[in-house]
Design a protein around this motif. Structure first.
Motif, PDB file in Angstrom:
ATOM      1  N   CYS A 296       4.403  32.694 -42.573  1.00  0.00           N
ATOM      2  CA  CYS A 296       3.471  31.605 -42.851  1.00  0.00           C
ATOM      3  C   CYS A 296       2.713  31.902 -44.148  1.00  0.00           C
ATOM      4  O   CYS A 296       2.551  33.053 -44.549  1.00  0.00           O
ATOM      5  N   LEU A 297       2.284  30.834 -44.822  1.00  0.00           N
ATOM      6  CA  LEU A 297       1.511  30.970 -46.050  1.00  0.00           C
ATOM      7  C   LEU A 297       0.040  31.123 -45.683  1.00  0.00           C
ATOM      8  O   LEU A 297      -0.546  30.244 -45.045  1.00  0.00           O
ATOM      9  N   VAL A 298      -0.540  32.248 -46.084  1.00  0.00           N
ATOM     10  CA  VAL A 298      -1.915  32.563 -45.721  1.00  0.00           C
ATOM     11  C   VAL A 298      -2.769  32.630 -46.974  1.00  0.00           C
ATOM     12  O   VAL A 298      -2.392  33.276 -47.962  1.00  0.00           O
ATOM     13  N   ILE A 299      -3.907  31.955 -46.952  1.00  0.00           N
ATOM     14  CA  ILE A 299      -4.852  32.016 -48.072  1.00  0.00           C
ATOM     15  C   ILE A 299      -6.232  32.332 -47.519  1.00  0.00           C
ATOM     16  O   ILE A 299      -6.558  31.971 -46.383  1.00  0.00           O
ATOM     17  N   PRO A 300      -7.066  33.026 -48.301  1.00  0.00           N
ATOM     18  CA  PRO A 300      -8.436  33.297 -47.840  1.00  0.00           C
ATOM     19  C   PRO A 300      -9.284  32.024 -47.877  1.00  0.00           C
ATOM     20  O   PRO A 300      -9.121  31.184 -48.763  1.00  0.00           O
ATOM     21  N   GLN A 301     -10.164  31.890 -46.903  1.00  0.00           N
ATOM     22  CA  GLN A 301     -11.021  30.707 -46.872  1.00  0.00           C
ATOM     23  C   GLN A 301     -11.960  30.651 -48.062  1.00  0.00           C
ATOM     24  O   GLN A 301     -12.389  29.570 -48.479  1.00  0.00           O
ATOM     25  N   ILE A 302     -12.272  31.807 -48.634  1.00  0.00           N
ATOM     26  CA  ILE A 302     -13.164  31.833 -49.800  1.00  0.00           C
ATOM     27  C   ILE A 302     -12.522  31.173 -51.021  1.00  0.00           C
ATOM     28  O   ILE A 302     -13.210  30.792 -51.959  1.00  0.00           O
ATOM     29  N   ALA A 303     -11.195  31.015 -50.983  1.00  0.00           N
ATOM     30  CA  ALA A 303     -10.486  30.386 -52.098  1.00  0.00           C
ATOM     31  C   ALA A 303     -10.371  28.879 -51.936  1.00  0.00           C
ATOM     32  O   ALA A 303      -9.667  28.220 -52.700  1.00  0.00           O
ATOM     33  N   THR A 304     -11.050  28.323 -50.938  1.00  0.00           N
ATOM     34  CA  THR A 304     -10.934  26.890 -50.662  1.00  0.00           C
ATOM     35  C   THR A 304     -12.297  26.222 -50.779  1.00  0.00           C
ATOM     36  O   THR A 304     -13.345  26.869 -50.815  1.00  0.00           O
ATOM     37  N   MET A 305     -12.265  24.901 -50.831  1.00  0.00           N
ATOM     38  CA  MET A 305     -13.479  24.106 -50.789  1.00  0.00           C
ATOM     39  C   MET A 305     -13.193  22.863 -49.949  1.00  0.00           C
ATOM     40  O   MET A 305     -12.060  22.384 -49.882  1.00  0.00           O
ATOM     41  N   GLU A 306     -14.213  22.364 -49.268  1.00  0.00           N
ATOM     42  CA  GLU A 306     -14.060  21.191 -48.409  1.00  0.00           C
ATOM     43  C   GLU A 306     -14.791  20.011 -49.007  1.00  0.00           C
ATOM     44  O   GLU A 306     -15.949  20.124 -49.408  1.00  0.00           O
ATOM     45  N   ILE A 307     -14.091  18.893 -49.066  1.00  0.00           N
ATOM     46  CA  ILE A 307     -14.674  17.640 -49.527  1.00  0.00           C
ATOM     47  C   ILE A 307     -14.300  16.569 -48.513  1.00  0.00           C
ATOM     48  O   ILE A 307     -13.117  16.258 -48.323  1.00  0.00           O
ATOM     49  N   GLN A 308     -15.297  16.047 -47.819  1.00  0.00           N
ATOM     50  CA  GLN A 308     -15.089  15.012 -46.803  1.00  0.00           C
ATOM     51  C   GLN A 308     -14.043  15.458 -45.777  1.00  0.00           C
ATOM     52  O   GLN A 308     -13.074  14.751 -45.495  1.00  0.00           O
ATOM     53  N   ASP A 309     -14.254  16.666 -45.243  1.00  0.00           N
ATOM     54  CA  ASP A 309     -13.406  17.241 -44.190  1.00  0.00           C
ATOM     55  C   ASP A 309     -11.977  17.508 -44.647  1.00  0.00           C
ATOM     56  O   ASP A 309     -11.092  17.703 -43.810  1.00  0.00           O
ATOM     57  N   LYS A 310     -11.743  17.502 -45.949  1.00  0.00           N
ATOM     58  CA  LYS A 310     -10.423  17.843 -46.484  1.00  0.00           C
ATOM     59  C   LYS A 310     -10.527  19.153 -47.246  1.00  0.00           C
ATOM     60  O   LYS A 310     -11.539  19.429 -47.889  1.00  0.00           O
ATOM     61  N   VAL A 311      -9.480  19.968 -47.150  1.00  0.00           N
ATOM     62  CA  VAL A 311      -9.483  21.292 -47.762  1.00  0.00           C
ATOM     63  C   VAL A 311      -8.746  21.232 -49.096  1.00  0.00           C
ATOM     64  O   VAL A 311      -7.624  20.706 -49.177  1.00  0.00           O
ATOM     65  N   PHE A 312      -9.384  21.783 -50.142  1.00  0.00           N
ATOM     66  CA  PHE A 312      -8.796  21.796 -51.474  1.00  0.00           C
ATOM     67  C   PHE A 312      -8.756  23.220 -52.004  1.00  0.00           C
ATOM     68  O   PHE A 312      -9.593  24.066 -51.654  1.00  0.00           O
ATOM     69  N   VAL A 313      -7.792  23.478 -52.873  1.00  0.00           N
ATOM     70  CA  VAL A 313      -7.724  24.722 -53.640  1.00  0.00           C
ATOM     71  C   VAL A 313      -7.521  24.351 -55.106  1.00  0.00           C
ATOM     72  O   VAL A 313      -7.165  23.215 -55.435  1.00  0.00           O
TER      73      VAL A 313
END
Length: 371
Positions: A296-313
């Motif tokens: 599986c593709l794993v990314i750290p949550q610190i590398a993401t941002m949430e905008i209107q309940d959607k996850v972006f990188v």
């Protein structure tokens, strides 16, 4: 005087021009960001399901006879053993009924003995042709009637004896006493709306939870069959209502074969040991079911941002940051996401400081370790 002023002005202008020619405009340095190249990995994950806790058996205790409670033999929360008295109902009328039944049995036995003597006597007389067949048959019928009356009296005695025994309400199993809504002097009967108490066998606790039809199908495909899943599934954990983890693991014992049409879910039952009586019947919690996910593709949550309940990188494409929406599922440890769509193996993303970046920002990379 005017010539000196003009010369001084010209000299000042020339000096400023020379300074301007020798200086160069300053350029702001590019920001440096840590980046991460995504790769496939294996993870041990878990799913959480709301659960209710029940004793191995919760037995509602109802009286089988009516009367006033004369004694309450236990206290709420007390541990009891099978056969231990819980309540005593007024025994006086039931003892009297038993004595009457015993007297009726004695009278019926005497009647049988008298009828037997009469029949034996009539039989001898009939053999000597002293009496008719009618007299002999009448004596025989009287004997049969007396025996039937005896059987009826004995049945009434048994009934009365049972009623007397039912006045002592005993525990049908080992367990713990629940609430006691009725006290000494309360009038009870077999039709009371509430049980006298509930005996809960809390040596082991049943934990009930549900999963969706799709989750059950996934579980079945993973192990090959429901039976194999029950045999091979790892131990599960129980998260208590206060957020603490129950110290002892449990195992799933049964999976219902019927899907609830109203909810579209299937019920499962797990069993947890309860030597310390930390679990109580009627409690609640969350079952934590572990599972393994490969490649599986794993990314750290610190590398993401949430905008209107959607996850972006921010994906690094040709040296610039490109914002990209991903379908990500939390791993449960609060540190990582599993990416189900939006990124591919080998893609490079910004690993830190994503809140400071805007789409199109030039990225000067530095290495970062994957969390």
């Amino acid at each position: 005087m005017k010539k000196k002023t003009v010369k001084a002005t010209c000299l000042f202008v020339c000096m400023m021009a020379m300074i301007g020619c020798n200086s160069t405009p300053s350029v702001a340095p590019e920001a440096t960001y840590a980046t991460l190249r995504i790769s496939k990995a294996d993870r041990e994950l878990s799913d959480s399901y709301p659960a209710t806790i029940r004793g191995r058996q919760d037995i509602d205790i109802f009286p089988q006879v009516g009367g006033f409670i004369s004694e309450v033999c236990v206290k709420e929360g007390q541990k009891v053993t099978q056969g231990q008295p819980l309540f005593i109902i007024d025994q006086v009328p039931y003892k009297a009924a038993l004595q009457t039944a015993e007297a009726n049995v004695a009278a019926a036995k005497a009647g049988v003995a008298t009828a037997q003597l009469t029949y034996d006597s009539k039989k001898v007389l009939f053999e000597r042709n002293v009496i008719s067949q009618f007299d002999l048959s009448t004596a025989e019928n009287n004997l049969l009637t007396a025996k039937a009356q005896l059987a009826q009296a004995e049945a009434q005695e048994t009934y009365a004896r049972n009623d007397l025994s039912y006045t002592v309400v005993k525990s049908p199993a080992n367990g713990v006493v629940g609430t006691l809504p009725y006290r000494v002097g309360a009038l009870v009967s077999a039709s009371v709306p509430k049980p006298l108490t509930t005996i809960s066998d809390n040596s082991d606790m049943y934990v009930y939870f549900s999963m969706t039809e799709n989750q059950l199908l996934s579980l079945t495909r993973q192990y090959g069959s429901v039976e194999e899943a029950l045999r091979s599934m790892p131990d599960i954990q129980l998260l208590l209502s206060d957020g603490s983890l129950y110290p002892q693991p449990g195992r799933i014992e049964t999976i219902s074969g019927v899907i609830d049409l109203a909810t579209g879910s299937v019920s499962l039952r797990a069993v947890f040991p309860n030597e310390n009586r930390l679990l109580h019947s009627g409690g609640s919690g969350n079952v934590v079911l572990p599972y393994h996910k490969s490649d599986c593709l794993v990314i750290p949550q610190i590398a993401t941002m949430e905008i209107q309940d959607k996850v972006f990188v921010y994906q690094v494409v040709d040296g610039t940051a490109e914002r990209k929406m991903v379908q990500a599922v939390p791993t449960g440890d609060g540190r990582e996401y599993i990416v189900e769509a939006g990124l591919n193996d080998g893609d490079i993303i910004v690993a830190e400081g994503v809140g400071l970046i805007r789409p199109g920002t030039p990225i000067q990379t530095k290495p970062a370790t994957q969390h």
